[in-house]
Write a protein that holds these residues in place. Sequence first.
Motif, PDB file in Angstrom:
ATOM      1  N   GLY A 168     -15.511 -50.032  71.963  1.00 46.61           N
ATOM      2  CA  GLY A 168     -14.538 -51.078  72.260  1.00 46.61           C
ATOM      3  C   GLY A 168     -13.397 -51.094  71.267  1.00 46.61           C
ATOM      4  N   GLN A 171     -11.011 -48.209  71.934  1.00 43.78           N
ATOM      5  CA  GLN A 171     -10.177 -48.542  73.078  1.00 43.78           C
ATOM      6  C   GLN A 171      -9.198 -49.663  72.744  1.00 43.78           C
ATOM      7  OE1 GLN A 171     -11.391 -48.042  77.425  1.00 43.78           O
ATOM      8  NE2 GLN A 171     -11.886 -50.152  76.986  1.00 43.78           N
ATOM      9  N   SER A 175      -5.256 -49.980  73.432  1.00 47.16           N
ATOM     10  CA  SER A 175      -4.667 -51.143  74.124  1.00 47.16           C
ATOM     11  C   SER A 175      -3.542 -51.766  73.311  1.00 47.16           C
ATOM     12  CB  SER A 175      -5.754 -52.194  74.391  1.00 47.16           C
ATOM     13  OG  SER A 175      -6.820 -51.649  75.118  1.00 47.16           O
ATOM     14  N   SER A 299     -11.028 -54.842  75.860  1.00 47.95           N
ATOM     15  CA  SER A 299     -11.337 -54.117  74.626  1.00 47.95           C
ATOM     16  C   SER A 299     -11.820 -55.066  73.534  1.00 47.95           C
ATOM     17  CB  SER A 299     -10.102 -53.348  74.152  1.00 47.95           C
ATOM     18  OG  SER A 299      -9.671 -52.416  75.126  1.00 47.95           O
ATOM     19  N   ALA A 351     -11.425 -51.455  80.884  1.00 45.72           N
ATOM     20  CA  ALA A 351     -11.754 -51.384  79.463  1.00 45.72           C
ATOM     21  C   ALA A 351     -13.250 -51.553  79.234  1.00 45.72           C
ATOM     22  CB  ALA A 351     -10.976 -52.458  78.690  1.00 45.72           C
ATOM     23  N   ALA A 355     -15.573 -48.424  77.715  1.00 49.87           N
ATOM     24  CA  ALA A 355     -16.278 -48.581  76.439  1.00 49.87           C
ATOM     25  C   ALA A 355     -17.788 -48.476  76.629  1.00 49.87           C
ATOM     26  CB  ALA A 355     -15.912 -49.923  75.805  1.00 49.87           C
TER      27      ALA A 355
END
Length: 464
Positions: A168, A171, A175, A299, A351, A355
């Motif tokens: 996460g 990512q 983001s 995220s 997202a 993840a």
Amino acid sequence: MASRQEQPEGPALAAGTPVAGGFVVQPEEPPAPAFAVFLRIWAGQLVSILGSRLTAFALGVWVYQRTGSVTQFALISLYTALPSLVLSPLAGVLSDRMDRRRVMILSDTLAAAATASLALLMFAGRLAVWHVHVSVMVGAIASTFQVPAYTAATTQLVPRDQLGRASGMVQLSQSLGRLAAPPVAGLLLVAVGIQGVMLVDFATFLIALVTLLSARIPPLGRMPSTSTARGSLWRDAFEGWHYVAARPGLMGMLVYFALINLCAAFTEVLAQPIVLGLASPAALGITLTIAGSGMLGGSLLMSVWGGPRRGRMYVVLGSGVMLGVSLVFAGARPSLVFIQLAAFSFMFWAAVANATSQALWQAKVEVAVQGRVFAIRLLLATSPTPLAYAVAGPLVDRVFEPRMAPGGGWSTSLGTWIGVGTGRGSAALLVIAGALILVATLLALLHPRIRRLEEELPDARPRQ
């Protein structure tokens, strides 16, 4: 630094015993996790990603203003996508054979050199469009080698129960770069010009370099491969394919994500004509910001929560349902509010799915082969994207838009549900893409090897 084989899946095997995909098990202990080291590397990469996004946005504006050509602008996306299709297998091998930190340093250095070259050409007043295209391709080559090394290094550094959070966070950095770069780059272009933006990008590289130089990724030993044989480099490159093919659950998951990426690529092409058929370019900008906020929200959720320790496949498939519903919702009515809500929802659940999937792959694949496996995974999962870019425009212009125009062939059937007029052909294709995702998710749920992947395929190393 060469790498060694991770603990085998399932019952322990004697040293030298062959396993699926042609790999040899080395009965050695995995390196101890070091989450603090991961955080240091992640922070440097976050800054570097933001800098790269600033330059990418500024160069896109420069090319379009210089040429006025949408084709020249679109070539930037094409040159960004091509290197991964060609070089991913080779990048995977090198990230398994070499010190992964060194691969990341060399990759970041190559990307920084490309940016520095453009800055020098710009200061000299000799920058041409083809220079930008070459630089973009060099940067994409660097990224192709950096991604599998970064992903595999993350698995080495992060405890098993924190992989979801780490995915996460990785990512999240993407983001933040996607969301923050356009407005920040716009302000910098006015304040310091494109040369200043490039200098900022180069400074962010130096920060990333310092964090990498100060970090230590534990060594793995020698990669289990016939690396001294003639032609072994390319043979090793395709061992990632054999590894995945020997595990039906991973292969099924890969096919599932390839279809989702195909449909997602259609949305990238279709979003602008759909919104512009209803509202102004300013509204399009707001819609894209809302979509970026959705990705940021998903995220952040994964960075804090990390996902479940068990049942990750159900999170992935549940997210797939929401992706399909979001696309159908976006095209269902000629409403800007519908589209903006759907854009937020689609990027949020994308997202979460990405993840969670990343953490699952990291848990199930041996660390010593993750470079090759993740490179093949990236290659196959994203290979449909150029196809979507190539066919979406002709499909909309020649098939869907004429039939969804007032008096068109579908105006009294599908048009009664989603409306007719400019942009509704794109909306119809969007609804079809959403329906395909829903069908694919249902088939994946019914497929026992995919649905039960987490239970049937043991973790590649003991839970920390």
